[in-house]
Write a protein that holds these residues in place. Structure first.
Motif, mmCIF file in Angstrom:
data_model
loop_
_atom_site.group_PDB
_atom_site.id
_atom_site.type_symbol
_atom_site.label_atom_id
_atom_site.label_comp_id
_atom_site.label_asym_id
_atom_site.label_seq_id
_atom_site.Cartn_x
_atom_site.Cartn_y
_atom_site.Cartn_z
ATOM 1 N N LEU A 196 0.841 -1.194 0.000
ATOM 2 C CA LEU A 196 0.000 0.000 0.000
ATOM 3 C C LEU A 196 0.879 1.248 0.000
ATOM 4 O O LEU A 196 2.047 1.180 0.378
ATOM 5 C CB LEU A 196 -0.878 0.028 1.263
ATOM 6 C CG LEU A 196 -2.002 -0.984 1.419
ATOM 7 C CD1 LEU A 196 -2.762 -0.695 2.713
ATOM 8 C CD2 LEU A 196 -2.960 -0.941 0.245
ATOM 9 N N LEU A 249 -0.156 0.464 -4.261
ATOM 10 C CA LEU A 249 -1.438 -0.012 -4.800
ATOM 11 C C LEU A 249 -2.526 0.322 -3.791
ATOM 12 O O LEU A 249 -2.289 0.233 -2.590
ATOM 13 C CB LEU A 249 -1.394 -1.533 -4.915
ATOM 14 C CG LEU A 249 -0.853 -2.149 -6.176
ATOM 15 C CD1 LEU A 249 -0.797 -3.660 -5.991
ATOM 16 C CD2 LEU A 249 -1.719 -1.811 -7.382
ATOM 17 N N ASN A 269 -3.124 0.623 -11.943
ATOM 18 C CA ASN A 269 -2.152 -0.467 -11.763
ATOM 19 C C ASN A 269 -1.255 -0.655 -12.985
ATOM 20 O O ASN A 269 -0.585 -1.658 -13.111
ATOM 21 C CB ASN A 269 -2.880 -1.775 -11.385
ATOM 22 C CG ASN A 269 -3.769 -2.281 -12.501
ATOM 23 O OD1 ASN A 269 -3.741 -1.752 -13.611
ATOM 24 N ND2 ASN A 269 -4.568 -3.303 -12.218
ATOM 25 N N HIS A 312 6.662 -8.037 -0.495
ATOM 26 C CA HIS A 312 5.411 -7.361 -0.196
ATOM 27 C C HIS A 312 5.577 -6.687 1.170
ATOM 28 O O HIS A 312 5.611 -7.359 2.198
ATOM 29 C CB HIS A 312 4.292 -8.412 -0.203
ATOM 30 C CG HIS A 312 2.926 -7.874 0.050
ATOM 31 N ND1 HIS A 312 1.787 -8.540 -0.314
ATOM 32 C CD2 HIS A 312 2.496 -6.734 0.633
ATOM 33 C CE1 HIS A 312 0.720 -7.840 0.045
ATOM 34 N NE2 HIS A 312 1.132 -6.734 0.634
ATOM 35 N N ASP A 326 -4.633 -5.308 4.922
ATOM 36 C CA ASP A 326 -3.770 -4.709 3.892
ATOM 37 C C ASP A 326 -3.248 -5.764 2.918
ATOM 38 O O ASP A 326 -3.199 -5.541 1.706
ATOM 39 C CB ASP A 326 -2.581 -3.989 4.544
ATOM 40 C CG ASP A 326 -3.013 -2.759 5.343
ATOM 41 O OD1 ASP A 326 -4.224 -2.452 5.335
ATOM 42 O OD2 ASP A 326 -2.142 -2.117 5.954
ATOM 43 N N VAL A 377 -3.927 -5.685 -1.221
ATOM 44 C CA VAL A 377 -2.861 -5.692 -2.231
ATOM 45 C C VAL A 377 -2.940 -6.953 -3.083
ATOM 46 O O VAL A 377 -2.861 -6.891 -4.316
ATOM 47 C CB VAL A 377 -1.474 -5.545 -1.554
ATOM 48 C CG1 VAL A 377 -0.353 -5.784 -2.549
ATOM 49 C CG2 VAL A 377 -1.353 -4.158 -0.927
#
Ligand code: GTP
Ligand code: MG
Length: 360
Positions: free
Chosen positions: A10, A76, A88, A102, A124, A128
């Motif tokens: 994020l 994102l 995106n 990530h 979260d 994602v």
């Protein structure tokens, strides 16, 4: 080149902070979301204590380490596939990378707002991953339409591709990342061709902040374990500060903080394990480290260095790093029969020191 990692997460999760800690590249970091627009790229040498030791034993100066590339992209958000946030499109920068890092926010900060209003790592991760899934669906849908046209035009392989793409699409529709396909070998070629993102191995990096509530990184770790993914917890900000220091100051400061190894060292180790990578060494001219997947036969490993090595492969003279260290010199290793001649199908082991003999 060793391998490459794309950093996703994020906005305001600390992706660029972590990127800076890893690469020392000084990318812009800000307390407002969508700070990163154009991707940041940085290449770092892989720290390798064996390489230094080999240099001493073999009398080679300035050994050449393998390198790892990091690509830090924009954040994102929910709805990115529908154009929310920065959309995106920028995920196209991740098509050619080998693995994903990530970054999951586990730190509280009054200064840097959380785009979803609260710190909640599990939610979260889902946001994602859903956007990555939807991005892959779009890519697959476009490819499917193209192959349908090709099939109509009589192209032979197109019909089979349409079937494969439909299977991929169904898997994604069911909420599964492409890395969890039941029979991945059937799809390897098309997945590589499309560069779909959810097929890439992932390592979850809990950005735990300075005094994080331990339950938050633990939640990330639990999620990673459930998926069979990699996991690492670091404090992005502390690591970034550490990386800006001289090597001596860094050691002292790290000791004060009770950190024995930097985030970069730990990330590289975790990535190697996640990707199933091994390192071998050559020293015919310069002493150099090379990275290959587990299970690579000697002739393919030779091809990493030069295509001539693979084409004209005769044999590989191999001595393992541990045997070389135990023997003290190459000469002693040879006298003790620890230097072996291996054929083209010999599976290279992590830590092998190899001299390729070839003929072209
Ligand atoms: N307290 C604390 N703040 C952090 C940490 N890591 C990052 N931050 C702060 O969070 C804010 C966002 O950090 P960035 O690294 O720019 O985040 P990003 O994920 O790259 O954000 P975008 O580029 O906007 O997607 C900055 O103000 C950072 O200083 C951390 O470990 N602890
Ligand atoms: Mg950023």
């Amino acid at each position: 080149m060793g391998f490459s990692c794309g950093i996703v997460g994020l906005p305001n999760a600390g992706k660029s902070t972590v990127f800076n800690a890893l690469t020392g590249a000084g990318a812009r970091v800000a307390s407002h979301p969508f700070c990163t627009i154009e991707p940041n790229r940085g290449i770092v040498p892989v720290p390798d204590v064996r390489l230094e030791k080999l240099g001493t034993i073999l009398g080679k100066k300035d050994p050449i380490p393998t390198r790892i590339e990091f690509v830090d992209v924009a954040g994102l958000v929910k709805g990115a596939s529908q154009g929310e946030g920065l959309g995106n499109q920028f995920l196209g920068h991740l098509r050619n990378i080998d693995a994903l890092v990530h970054v999951v926010r586990c730190f509280e900060s009054a200064d840097a707002v959380h785009v979803m209003g609260s710190v909640d790592p599990g939610r979260d991760i889902d946001v994602v991953n859903t956007e990555l899934l939807l991005a892959d669906l779009q890519v697959i849908e476009r490819a499917r339409e193209k192959e349908i046209h090709a099939a109509r035009a009589g192209e032979k392989t197109a019909k089979h591709d349409v079937e494969l793409l439909e299977a991929l699409s169904k898997h994604l529709d069911g909420g599964g990342a492409l890395r969890t396909l039941p029979e991945p070998q059937h799809f390897a070629e098309i997945i590589a061709r499309l560069g779909v993102i959810t097929a890439k191995p992932v390592l979850y990096l809990a950005n735990r902040g300075e005094n994080a509530d331990e339950a938050l990184p633990r939640e990330v770790s639990r999620r990673a374990a459930a998926e069979g993914a990699g996991f690492l917890a670091v404090s992005g900000k502390i690591e970034e500060e550490l990386s800006a220091l001289s090597p001596e100051d860094r050691k002292g400061f790290a000791r004060e903080l009770g950190i024995d190894r930097t985030g970069l060292d730990r990330l590289i180790e975790a990535s190697y394990a996640m990707l199933g990578l091994v390192t071998f060494y050559t020293a015919a001219t310069d002493l150099q480290a090379w990275t290959i997947p587990v299970g690579t036969p000697a002739h393919e490993a030779a091809g990493r260095i030069h295509t001539d090595f693979e084409r004209g492969f005769i044999k590989a003279e191999v001595v393992h790093f541990d045997d070389l260290v135990a023997s003290g010199t190459e000469h002693h290793a040879r006298e003790h029969g620890l230097l072996r001649a291996e054929g083209r199908d010999y599976v290279v082991r992590d830590g092998d020191v190899i001299h390729f003999l070839f003929n072209v």
